[in-house]
Design an enzyme around this catalytic site. Sequence first.
Site, PDB file in Angstrom:
ATOM      1  N   ARG A  79      24.619 -51.801  34.468  1.00  0.00           N
ATOM      2  CA  ARG A  79      25.377 -50.554  34.300  1.00  0.00           C
ATOM      3  C   ARG A  79      26.805 -50.729  34.818  1.00  0.00           C
ATOM      4  O   ARG A  79      27.763 -50.226  34.235  1.00  0.00           O
ATOM      5  CB  ARG A  79      24.653 -49.415  35.018  1.00  0.00           C
ATOM      6  CG  ARG A  79      25.170 -48.044  34.663  1.00  0.00           C
ATOM      7  CD  ARG A  79      24.226 -46.959  35.143  1.00  0.00           C
ATOM      8  NE  ARG A  79      24.150 -46.913  36.602  1.00  0.00           N
ATOM      9  CZ  ARG A  79      23.299 -46.121  37.272  1.00  0.00           C
ATOM     10  NH1 ARG A  79      22.456 -45.336  36.630  1.00  0.00           N
ATOM     11  NH2 ARG A  79      23.280 -46.123  38.586  1.00  0.00           N
ATOM     12  N   LYS A 106      29.678 -44.972  35.271  1.00  0.00           N
ATOM     13  CA  LYS A 106      29.739 -44.494  36.655  1.00  0.00           C
ATOM     14  C   LYS A 106      31.147 -44.706  37.214  1.00  0.00           C
ATOM     15  O   LYS A 106      31.377 -45.577  38.058  1.00  0.00           O
ATOM     16  CB  LYS A 106      28.673 -45.203  37.498  1.00  0.00           C
ATOM     17  CG  LYS A 106      28.006 -44.272  38.487  1.00  0.00           C
ATOM     18  CD  LYS A 106      26.741 -44.863  39.042  1.00  0.00           C
ATOM     19  CE  LYS A 106      26.230 -44.058  40.217  1.00  0.00           C
ATOM     20  NZ  LYS A 106      25.653 -42.761  39.847  1.00  0.00           N
ATOM     21  N   GLU A 125      23.700 -32.755  32.162  1.00  0.00           N
ATOM     22  CA  GLU A 125      23.147 -33.120  33.469  1.00  0.00           C
ATOM     23  C   GLU A 125      23.878 -32.354  34.555  1.00  0.00           C
ATOM     24  O   GLU A 125      24.643 -31.436  34.265  1.00  0.00           O
ATOM     25  CB  GLU A 125      23.237 -34.635  33.669  1.00  0.00           C
ATOM     26  CG  GLU A 125      24.648 -35.209  33.614  1.00  0.00           C
ATOM     27  CD  GLU A 125      24.693 -36.693  34.019  1.00  0.00           C
ATOM     28  OE1 GLU A 125      24.000 -37.087  34.969  1.00  0.00           O
ATOM     29  OE2 GLU A 125      25.458 -37.438  33.388  1.00  0.00           O
TER      30      GLU A 125
HETATM   31  C1  LIG Z   1      24.430 -42.137  39.532  1.00  0.00           C
HETATM   32  C2  LIG Z   1      24.253 -40.934  38.670  1.00  0.00           C
HETATM   33  C3  LIG Z   1      22.996 -40.450  38.283  1.00  0.00           C
HETATM   34  C4  LIG Z   1      21.711 -41.010  38.815  1.00  0.00           C
HETATM   35  O1  LIG Z   1      21.482 -42.329  38.447  1.00  0.00           O
HETATM   36  P1  LIG Z   1      20.415 -43.222  39.214  1.00  0.00           P
HETATM   37  O2  LIG Z   1      20.566 -44.553  38.608  1.00  0.00           O
HETATM   38  O3  LIG Z   1      19.073 -42.635  38.960  1.00  0.00           O
HETATM   39  O4  LIG Z   1      20.768 -43.160  40.670  1.00  0.00           O
HETATM   40  C5  LIG Z   1      22.945 -39.376  37.427  1.00  0.00           C
HETATM   41  N1  LIG Z   1      24.066 -38.777  36.966  1.00  0.00           N
HETATM   42  C6  LIG Z   1      25.287 -39.204  37.320  1.00  0.00           C
HETATM   43  C7  LIG Z   1      26.471 -38.495  36.790  1.00  0.00           C
HETATM   44  C8  LIG Z   1      25.432 -40.295  38.167  1.00  0.00           C
HETATM   45  O5  LIG Z   1      26.655 -40.702  38.524  1.00  0.00           O
END
Ligand SMILES: *Cc1c(COP(=O)(O)O)cnc(C)c1O
Length: 341
Positions: free
Chosen positions: A82, A184, A220
């Site tokens: 990722r 991210k 989300e």
């Molecule tokens: C990091 C993150 C998540 C959760 O991801 P995980 O890999 O399960 O920790 C969900 N939404 C956003 C916007 C994120 O930055």
Amino acid sequence: MEKQNIDWANLGFGYIKTDYRYVSNYKNGAWDEGALTTEDTITLNECACVFQYAQTCFEGLKAYTTEDGHIVTFRPDLNAERMINTAKRLEMPPFAKERFLDAITKLVAANAGFVPPYGSGATLYIRPFLFGTNPVIGVKPASEYQFRAFVTPVGPYFKDGAKPITIRVCDFDRAAPHGTGHVKAGLNYAMSLHAIVDAHKQGFDENMYLDAATRTYVEETGGANFIFITKDNTVITPKSDSILPSITRRSILHVAEHYLGLKAEERPVLFEEVKDFAECGLCGTAAVVSPVGKIVDHGKEICFPSGMEKMGPVTQKLYDTLTGIQMGRIEAPEGWIHVIK
Ligand SMILES: *Cc1c(COP(=O)(O)O)cnc(C)c1O
């Protein structure tokens, strides 16, 4: 390494300085060999690209002590992949997967005394990040970068049991179609800070973001993906190109299908459907799953049948199974557990 003298059960989610961090620098088109260091400060030019144009991204994962005393991380290969995708989207040089895994392994091993013991509920949070370091004033990507990763012990996410939270439908958007919602990037968080501070002021725990184009589909929250459970026990998670691909959510879908024998679907979810679901949860590394008891849409309340006292029964099973896998109580699918020592 001796365990640190820390009150593990009463740790919060904050930064605690540990002994070592891992640093590698990129210059003249190549990453250096990288090393652990005790130096916890970074000195950069005032015009560094990270300061001017927010060229920075991050990852988040955890190390756990398993029931049989090993220190492990959970699917770190997916964090590595990722971060590579994020780096490419932000015109940063990717940090290779094998190097990422090697860095995390060395970092956690060097800080083994800070990994909370099995049964404490606490974990070691790992924060890898990557940012542009050289001066840039005309808008363009940096040519020099730093990859850095530190760890900090964090307490049990649910101190007094997992009490369901109340969230609101947010009037701000998190991510545009064809934007950066699926990576991210620090910038996704910078622009969510106002929305979350405002939500807290209004008495809500989190924001539910809808799709920016039509405001009819669920996306989300600021930092966690949604799962919904239908009244006939199907696990549903929203599908969209602007949602961050949560590793926890992907793992939960697998657990639902292959461990619990439930139906699992990833598909666009209309906000209009949400009132008919039986349970709702937020998934991410920090909490694994946080139960949502109530969603407020401009004064109109959706109260899930699971109520405001405890997790819904299916959410609880998903939570117990996934944390069981992480802590070594339940056999993990091939490749999910990366043993550090
Ligand atoms: C990091 C993150 C998540 C959760 O991801 P995980 O890999 O399960 O920790 C969900 N939404 C956003 C916007 C994120 O930055």
